[in-house]
Design a protein around this motif. Structure first.
Motif, mmCIF file in Angstrom:
data_model
loop_
_atom_site.group_PDB
_atom_site.id
_atom_site.type_symbol
_atom_site.label_atom_id
_atom_site.label_comp_id
_atom_site.label_asym_id
_atom_site.label_seq_id
_atom_site.Cartn_x
_atom_site.Cartn_y
_atom_site.Cartn_z
ATOM 1 N N GLU A 462 0.833 -1.204 0.000
ATOM 2 C CA GLU A 462 0.000 0.000 0.000
ATOM 3 C C GLU A 462 0.869 1.256 0.000
ATOM 4 O O GLU A 462 0.592 2.216 -0.733
ATOM 5 N N LEU A 463 1.945 1.272 0.790
ATOM 6 C CA LEU A 463 2.829 2.433 0.820
ATOM 7 C C LEU A 463 3.525 2.615 -0.530
ATOM 8 O O LEU A 463 3.703 3.738 -1.002
ATOM 9 N N ASP A 464 3.897 1.515 -1.148
ATOM 10 C CA ASP A 464 4.544 1.581 -2.455
ATOM 11 C C ASP A 464 3.587 2.135 -3.503
ATOM 12 O O ASP A 464 3.945 2.998 -4.310
ATOM 13 N N ALA A 465 2.335 1.660 -3.493
ATOM 14 C CA ALA A 465 1.342 2.160 -4.448
ATOM 15 C C ALA A 465 1.072 3.644 -4.218
ATOM 16 O O ALA A 465 0.922 4.419 -5.169
ATOM 17 N N ALA A 466 1.026 4.066 -2.952
ATOM 18 C CA ALA A 466 0.768 5.469 -2.644
ATOM 19 C C ALA A 466 1.894 6.354 -3.157
ATOM 20 O O ALA A 466 1.642 7.433 -3.700
ATOM 21 N N ARG A 467 3.129 5.922 -3.014
ATOM 22 C CA ARG A 467 4.259 6.707 -3.528
ATOM 23 C C ARG A 467 4.156 6.866 -5.042
ATOM 24 O O ARG A 467 4.373 7.949 -5.578
ATOM 25 N N LYS A 468 3.853 5.780 -5.722
ATOM 26 C CA LYS A 468 3.793 5.820 -7.174
ATOM 27 C C LYS A 468 2.630 6.674 -7.678
ATOM 28 O O LYS A 468 2.705 7.245 -8.766
ATOM 29 N N MET A 469 1.578 6.752 -6.906
ATOM 30 C CA MET A 469 0.394 7.516 -7.312
ATOM 31 C C MET A 469 0.396 8.938 -6.762
ATOM 32 O O MET A 469 -0.527 9.707 -7.016
ATOM 33 N N SER A 470 1.433 9.293 -5.984
ATOM 34 C CA SER A 470 1.508 10.610 -5.341
ATOM 35 C C SER A 470 0.239 10.914 -4.548
ATOM 36 O O SER A 470 -0.384 11.962 -4.693
ATOM 37 N N ARG A 471 -0.143 9.978 -3.718
ATOM 38 C CA ARG A 471 -1.285 10.164 -2.827
ATOM 39 C C ARG A 471 -0.894 9.686 -1.431
ATOM 40 O O ARG A 471 0.122 9.017 -1.238
ATOM 41 N N LEU A 472 -1.704 10.044 -0.457
ATOM 42 C CA LEU A 472 -1.497 9.518 0.883
ATOM 43 C C LEU A 472 -1.976 8.069 0.944
ATOM 44 O O LEU A 472 -2.956 7.708 0.276
ATOM 45 N N PRO A 473 -1.309 7.245 1.738
ATOM 46 C CA PRO A 473 -1.818 5.885 1.921
ATOM 47 C C PRO A 473 -3.204 5.905 2.556
ATOM 48 O O PRO A 473 -3.567 6.847 3.271
ATOM 49 N N ASP A 474 -3.958 4.882 2.289
ATOM 50 C CA ASP A 474 -5.326 4.760 2.787
ATOM 51 C C ASP A 474 -5.284 4.505 4.292
ATOM 52 O O ASP A 474 -4.900 3.430 4.741
ATOM 53 N N ARG A 475 -5.714 5.498 5.076
ATOM 54 C CA ARG A 475 -5.662 5.379 6.538
ATOM 55 C C ARG A 475 -6.475 4.186 7.053
ATOM 56 O O ARG A 475 -6.045 3.475 7.970
ATOM 57 N N GLN A 476 -7.647 4.005 6.490
ATOM 58 C CA GLN A 476 -8.508 2.909 6.953
ATOM 59 C C GLN A 476 -7.819 1.573 6.745
ATOM 60 O O GLN A 476 -7.820 0.710 7.631
ATOM 61 N N PHE A 477 -7.214 1.404 5.588
ATOM 62 C CA PHE A 477 -6.522 0.150 5.305
ATOM 63 C C PHE A 477 -5.318 -0.028 6.232
ATOM 64 O O PHE A 477 -5.078 -1.117 6.756
ATOM 65 N N LEU A 478 -4.536 1.031 6.428
ATOM 66 C CA LEU A 478 -3.375 0.930 7.322
ATOM 67 C C LEU A 478 -3.802 0.496 8.714
ATOM 68 O O LEU A 478 -3.153 -0.346 9.341
ATOM 69 N N PHE A 479 -4.887 1.078 9.197
ATOM 70 C CA PHE A 479 -5.377 0.695 10.522
ATOM 71 C C PHE A 479 -5.804 -0.769 10.549
ATOM 72 O O PHE A 479 -5.406 -1.532 11.436
ATOM 73 N N GLU A 480 -6.602 -1.171 9.569
ATOM 74 C CA GLU A 480 -7.189 -2.515 9.614
ATOM 75 C C GLU A 480 -6.129 -3.602 9.499
ATOM 76 O O GLU A 480 -6.080 -4.516 10.333
ATOM 77 N N LEU A 481 -5.289 -3.548 8.490
ATOM 78 C CA LEU A 481 -4.257 -4.578 8.361
ATOM 79 C C LEU A 481 -3.181 -4.409 9.440
ATOM 80 O O LEU A 481 -2.585 -5.394 9.898
ATOM 81 N N GLY A 482 -2.946 -3.179 9.857
ATOM 82 C CA GLY A 482 -1.968 -2.943 10.914
ATOM 83 C C GLY A 482 -2.332 -3.592 12.229
ATOM 84 O O GLY A 482 -1.449 -3.885 13.052
ATOM 85 N N GLN A 483 -3.628 -3.851 12.454
ATOM 86 C CA GLN A 483 -4.019 -4.484 13.711
ATOM 87 C C GLN A 483 -3.490 -5.916 13.824
ATOM 88 O O GLN A 483 -3.232 -6.408 14.924
ATOM 89 N N THR A 484 -3.327 -6.600 12.698
ATOM 90 C CA THR A 484 -2.729 -7.937 12.762
ATOM 91 C C THR A 484 -1.307 -7.852 13.304
ATOM 92 O O THR A 484 -0.903 -8.649 14.160
ATOM 93 N N MET A 485 -0.538 -6.886 12.815
ATOM 94 C CA MET A 485 0.816 -6.724 13.318
ATOM 95 C C MET A 485 0.813 -6.325 14.791
ATOM 96 O O MET A 485 1.623 -6.818 15.592
ATOM 97 N N ALA A 486 -0.112 -5.439 15.169
ATOM 98 C CA ALA A 486 -0.173 -4.992 16.560
ATOM 99 C C ALA A 486 -0.490 -6.152 17.505
ATOM 100 O O ALA A 486 0.159 -6.321 18.546
ATOM 101 N N TRP A 487 -1.484 -6.956 17.143
ATOM 102 C CA TRP A 487 -1.831 -8.099 17.987
ATOM 103 C C TRP A 487 -0.706 -9.129 18.013
ATOM 104 O O TRP A 487 -0.453 -9.762 19.052
#
Length: 614
Positions: A462-487
């Protein structure tokens, strides 16, 4: 018969049966609690359309109606009292981030995220100072790369691959810096372990065998031994060398990356099944243990291989390809880049063709190859994260087969936009996928390492796609998938797992990612926890041994976590093993040598994210 291993003839596997039963209980309970209200999923917005502007970068999602946070790729059904645009962050939805030694009454100051960006995309320099950096910068020797064309002291003569000559070389390296392996600078240690890997473990057919037997006398080559998961750990090695090349731009490392891609290609060639990699391939006229299936190359060279690919096989190989394509793609020869994209696409197409069940050439399902991400509308923990990462990788880096890419695109939208398969509202289901690391569907540290890596690579995509598209990464997605890493980190925080610790710390170095994944109320705990995790990861790097010979002994379970130098020295990949054990030596050192991919993976990931500070 076989009901606990596979789904054939109408039998449910044990994991599926348990999940189905618990899901039904959860759904009944939810229905009773929510019978007074119905909260249907809002209608989907117009689906983003693929834009194939760059043949190298692959198609990316462009949504003309996208908000500033990025395209709307789907959100969980909205709980009462929450707007669709607000991420779901109730206190019980994520871990507390409380460290087991977080008794420090002083809470660190958490600065506001840096909003001064030179472009609307992800920061061009993701390595600027961040509160998660260690409070005390380590010595310079932890960070400086070794010289190109590295050679250790007292290099064995040409043709001498004996155990004794390698041990003399190791002793000379220790004497150069002190008396113990901990005295050797980590950068020097990394160069030495890579030199050992290329000299002793890399076969002429480009596979890097994780274990070899060294001869007693000069003049004989190393014996490449059977290993259950050679291709799996070649995927991890591909990731490690990709990090190194991104840091150093070392041409010898790029050459090794090209060879690893060729070796992994051989693993698919031998099985005769589209997208199915062998777990081990050995050049041999006769079977070698479980490498009992024969393949004869077009030039007449005989090989024997072990098939029966598992979830972890696919996970590590696809993760290695994805990281290489994100970090090294521009410098790869076109034929290598195309081969990697093709082979990765073939693996994902194999999964889609067989409904996420890894399948042999004769149609038989492999023993541990069920990657089904959904049963009906319910996510399958562990499988969900692995399946999403693989599909997202094939979607973001397609091969030449347009039909295969369209299949990946369709499945990408299903897993992410329609089902956000990696995250469920804990008020709606009995078992949430984000808590997979602590659930009944993982088998110890090995599975936790896999689900952590899959989630990490999914976020990196997601971060790679955001860089290539010159946009911010999707906050909702970062939160949701990030919870797996957090747990997962919450589950393994006492295991001193340098690789997982650095994956977590590396992503959170960017304030935008940190703010997206960690709820505000939990940030002080997260900072304390991260400070400890990073410090322990660096200490593991310092303590890691340079000698990886098997020493006769026995595993002893312990109540306290052990450092890496107290554990089994020839462990093939130490980050898949927990820390609550030590190796009690009872006999001599043997000539059985394991490679140091685990060290290289953690060290170069640390260097890539500048976790040690520079």
């Amino acid at each position: 018969m076989g009901s606990a291993k596979r789904y054939q003839g109408g039998f449910l596997s044990r994991d599926r049966a348990v999940l189905t039963m618990l899901t039904m209980v959860g759904m009944l309970a939810h229905s009773a609690l929510r019978s007074h209200a119905d909260n249907p999923r809002p209608p989907s917005r117009r689906a983003p359309v693929p834009d194939q502007r760059s043949d190298d970068d692959g198609p990316v999602l462009i949504d003309p109606n996208a908000p500033k946070d990025g395209p709307d790729l789907g959100s969980p059904a909205v709980p009462p009292g929450r707007s669709r645009s607000t991420p779901f962050r109730p206190g019980a939805a994520g871990p507390s981030f409380e460290s087991i030694d977080s008794n420090d009454p002083t809470e660190p100051t958490v600065p506001e995220p840096d909003r001064n960006r030179s472009s609307p995309g992800f920061p061009r320099d993701p390595f600027r100072p961040h509160p998660l950096a260690p409070r005390t910068a380590p010595p310079e020797t932890l960070r400086n790369p070794g010289p190109r064309g590295y050679l250790p002291p007292q290099v064995p003569p040409e043709g001498d691959y004996s155990m004794a000559s390698l041990q003399r070389c190791q002793d000379a390296l220790r004497r150069r810096y002190g008396a113990t392996d901990r005295d050797i600078p980590p950068a020097e240690k990394a160069e030495f372990l890579q030199w050992v890997l290329t000299r002793y473990h890399k076969a002429p057919y480009h596979l890097v065998h994780h274990s070899v037997n060294l001869p007693d006398e000069p003049g004989l080559p190393p014996e490449y031994t059977f290993g259950d998961d050679v291709s799996t750990w070649n995927g991890a090695l591909l990731a490690a060398m990709s990090y190194k090349y991104a840091v150093t731009r070392d041409p010898e490392t790029l050459a090794l990356i090209i060879e690893i891609v060729d070796g992994l290609h051989l693993c698919q060639q031998v099985t005769g099944r589209r997208g199915l990699p062998a777990r081990c391939v050995l050049q041999s006229d006769v079977p070698v243990l479980r490498a009992n299936r024969k393949y004869v190359a077009p030039d007449g060279t005989p090989f024997h291989y072990r098939s029966d690919a598992a979830k972890g096989t696919f996970n590590q190989i696809v993760a290695g390809y994805a990281l290489m394509l994100m970090l090294v793609s521009d410098d790869l020869p076109p034929e290598t880049r195309d081969r990697a994209r093709h082979d990765m696409s073939e693996m994902v197409t194999h999964l889609l063709d067989h409904k996420f069940r890894i399948t042999e050439a004769d149609g038989k399902k492999t023993s541990y190859g069920d990657l089904t991400p959904l049963i009906g509308p319910i996510s399958v923990p562990f499988n969900a994260q692995l399946a999403y990462m693989m599909v997202a990788s094939a979607y973001q880096f397609p091969g030449q087969d347009a039909v295969a890419w369209k299949m990946a695109r369709t499945e990408f939208k299903r897993l992410r936009q329609d089902h956000h398969v990696y995250f469920e509202d804990p008020l709606r289901v009995a078992i949430t996928p984000q808590q997979a690391a602590g659930g009944p569907f993982v088998k110890g540290m090995n599975d936790r390492n896999h689900v952590m890596t899959a989630s990490y690579v999914g976020l990196m995509l997601e971060l790679d796609a955001a860089r290539k598209m010159s946009r911010l990464p999707d906050r909702q997605f970062l939160f949701e998938l990030g919870q797996t890493m957090a747990w997962t980190i919450q589950q393994i925080q006492s295991d001193r797992n340098a690789l997982c610790n650095f994956e977590w710390a590396g992503l959170l170095r960017d304030p935008y990612v940190f703010e997206s994944i960690v709820p505000a109320a939990q940030r002080p705990n997260a900072l304390r926890q991260l400070d400890r995790l990073v410090s322990e990861g660096i200490e593991q790097i310092r303590r890691a041994p340079i000698e990886r010979f098997y020493r006769t002994g026995q595993k002893v379970e312990t109540r306290e976590p052990q450092w890496i130098d107290a554990q089994r020295p020839d462990e093939v990949y130490c980050w898949k093993v927990g820390a609550m054990n030590r190796w009690e030596i009872t006999g001599p050192t043997t000539n059985h040598l394991s490679f140091g991919t685990d060290y290289l993976h953690a060290y170069w990931l640390m260097r890539y994210f500048r976790i040690a500070g520079e």
